[in-house]
Design a protein around this motif. Structure first.
Motif, PDB file in Angstrom:
ATOM      1  N   VAL A 135     -48.167 -87.610  27.158  1.00  0.00           N
ATOM      2  CA  VAL A 135     -48.650 -88.574  26.172  1.00  0.00           C
ATOM      3  C   VAL A 135     -47.850 -89.868  26.246  1.00  0.00           C
ATOM      4  N   ASN A 141     -51.261 -91.780  19.507  1.00  0.00           N
ATOM      5  CA  ASN A 141     -51.326 -90.760  20.557  1.00  0.00           C
ATOM      6  C   ASN A 141     -50.391 -89.584  20.314  1.00  0.00           C
ATOM      7  N   ASP A 165     -54.845 -93.125  31.369  1.00  0.00           N
ATOM      8  CA  ASP A 165     -54.485 -93.012  29.956  1.00  0.00           C
ATOM      9  C   ASP A 165     -53.784 -94.263  29.455  1.00  0.00           C
ATOM     10  N   SER A 169     -55.325 -96.164  26.269  1.00  0.00           N
ATOM     11  CA  SER A 169     -54.466 -96.455  25.129  1.00  0.00           C
ATOM     12  C   SER A 169     -54.423 -97.950  24.852  1.00  0.00           C
ATOM     13  N   THR A 174     -57.521 -93.176  21.405  1.00  0.00           N
ATOM     14  CA  THR A 174     -56.422 -92.253  21.112  1.00  0.00           C
ATOM     15  C   THR A 174     -56.550 -90.989  21.946  1.00  0.00           C
ATOM     16  N   PHE A 176     -54.566 -88.277  25.273  1.00  0.00           N
ATOM     17  CA  PHE A 176     -53.479 -87.876  26.160  1.00  0.00           C
ATOM     18  C   PHE A 176     -54.040 -87.235  27.425  1.00  0.00           C
TER      19      PHE A 176
END
Length: 300
Positions: A135, A141, A165, A169, A174, A176
C-alpha cells in the motif's frame, strides 16, 4: 494462459448507486492468476446475480504479454505510469499504449458518477511468499488496507516509481496492490479470488451469504495470517541493465535476516545484509530490476 485475454474481463452492477471497484490483473504477463481469479468472480456474479451497491469492473494489464506468457514485451508496464508519460501521452512502447487503453476504460467510470472509487491490483511474486498487501500511504489507502486480513507492506511505490497503484492513488482512487503468492503457486488464484470477494463485501455491500455457494477462497484468505502485521521498506537493492545478479538460494518473503548475512552476488561481489530485519521480494527470475528489499515491522 490457455485462452486469449481481452482488455475488459467483466463488469457487474445490480443498478444501485454506490462505489466503483476497479480490479486489475496481469500487469505483468507472467502473473496470470489475478486474471483467472477476476474471471472466476465475474462468472459467479453473472450466475447468482447478487445485489451490490455500485459497479465492479475488471481489466487485464499487459494483455499482449499475458497472451505470450512473458513478463513484458518492451518495458515493464508497472514502471510506465509516470506523470511525464501520462502528461505527454507517450505511446512509444507496447506497454505505454496498453497503459492508455486501461486509462480509457477507467475514464468511462468518472468519480462524479460514484460515491467513491476503489481499486485492487492483483500480482504474484517470484519467490515463495505469504499473501500480502502493498500500500502507498496517501489519501485513505492505508486505513482501507487495514480492513483486510493479510500482512501489509508500506512504501513500495515510494521506492519503485511508475506503478499503476501510484497513478490510481494520484487521481484519487483508494486501494492497494495484493500479492497472492508465488507465480506458480496453486494457491495464488484462490488468494486473489478471496480478496476480491472480501473487497466486494467491504466496498460494494455484497452479502456473501446471498451467493449460491460460499467461495472457499474467502475462508482461506481470512485464515492466511492469524495476526496482521505491518512492515515498511528500509532498503531496495536495485539492478542496472547489464548487471549479473544471483540471489542466494532458499529465501522467502518475510524471512528474517541477520546483519552480515550473505544475500546475493552482484557483478561477482558479495552483497551482505546491513540490518537485522526481514527480506522481501528476493529476485529469482531473469527479468526485473529489483534485486531484493529489506523490511522492518512497524506499528500499524
Amino acid at each position: 494462459m490457455d485462452q486469449k485475454i481481452d482488455r475488459i474481463l467483466g463488469t457487474y452492477s445490480s443498478g444501485k448507486k454506490g462505489p466503483l471497484l476497479f480490479l486489475s490483473g496481469g500487469i505483468h504477463g507472467n502473473e496470470p492468476s489475478g486474471v483467472e481469479a477476476i474471471l472466476k468472480v465475474f462468472n459467479q456474479l453473472k450466475k447468482d446475480k447478487p445485489q451490490i451497491a455500485g459497479t465492479v469492473v475488471g481489466v487485464s494489464g499487459n494483455k499482449i504479454a499475458l497472451n505470450k506468457g512473458t513478463r513484458y514485451i518492451e518495458e515493464d508496464l508497472n514502471r510506465s505510469w509516470t506523470e511525464e508519460n501520462i502528461r505527454l501521452k507517450k505511446k512509444n512502447s507496447s506497454e505505454q499504449k496498453q497503459m492508455f487503453e486501461i486509462i480509457d476504460v477507467l475514464q468511462k467510470y468518472p468519480a462524479e458518477a460514484f460515491t467513491k472509487r476503489y481499486f485492487l491490483d492483483c500480482h504474484t511474486t517470484s519467490s515463495a511468499s505469504l499473501p500480502y498487501i502493498s500500500v502507498q500511504v496517501v489519501n485513505e489507502n492505508d486505513e482501507w488496507a487495514h480492513r483486510f486480513p493479510p500482512y501489509i507492506i508500506r512504501g513500495f511505490s515510494d521506492i519503485v516509481y511508475g506503478c499503476i497503484d501510484h497513478y490510481l492513488s494520484r487521481i484519487g482512487v483508494t486501494g492497494f496492490v495484493f500479492e497472492g503468492g508465488r507465480h506458480d503457486s496453486p494457491h495464488a488464484v484462490e488468494n486473489h479470488e478471496g480478496m476480491i470477494w472480501i473487497a466486494l463485501e467491504k466496498a460494494c455491500d455484497l452479502d456473501l451469504k446471498s451467493l449460491s455457494e460460499m467461495p472457499k477462497s474467502i475462508g482461506k484468505i481470512n485464515n492466511s495470517q492469524k495476526d496482521q502485521k505491518t512492515f515498511e521498506i528500509v532498503h531496495r537493492f536495485g539492478l542496472e541493465d547489464g548487471d549479473t545478479f544471483s540471489m542466494e538460494p532458499g529465501y522467502e518473503n518475510f524471512q528474517k535476516i541477520k546483519k552480515g548475512e550473505l544475500l546475493a552476488i552482484c557483478n561477482n561481489k558479495e552483497i551482505r545484509s546491513s540490518w537485522d530485519a526481514r527480506i522481501f521480494m528476493p529476485l529469482y527470475q531473469d527479468q526485473g530490476n529489483d534485486g531484493f528489499f529489506v523490511i522492518k515491522e512497524v506499528e500499524s
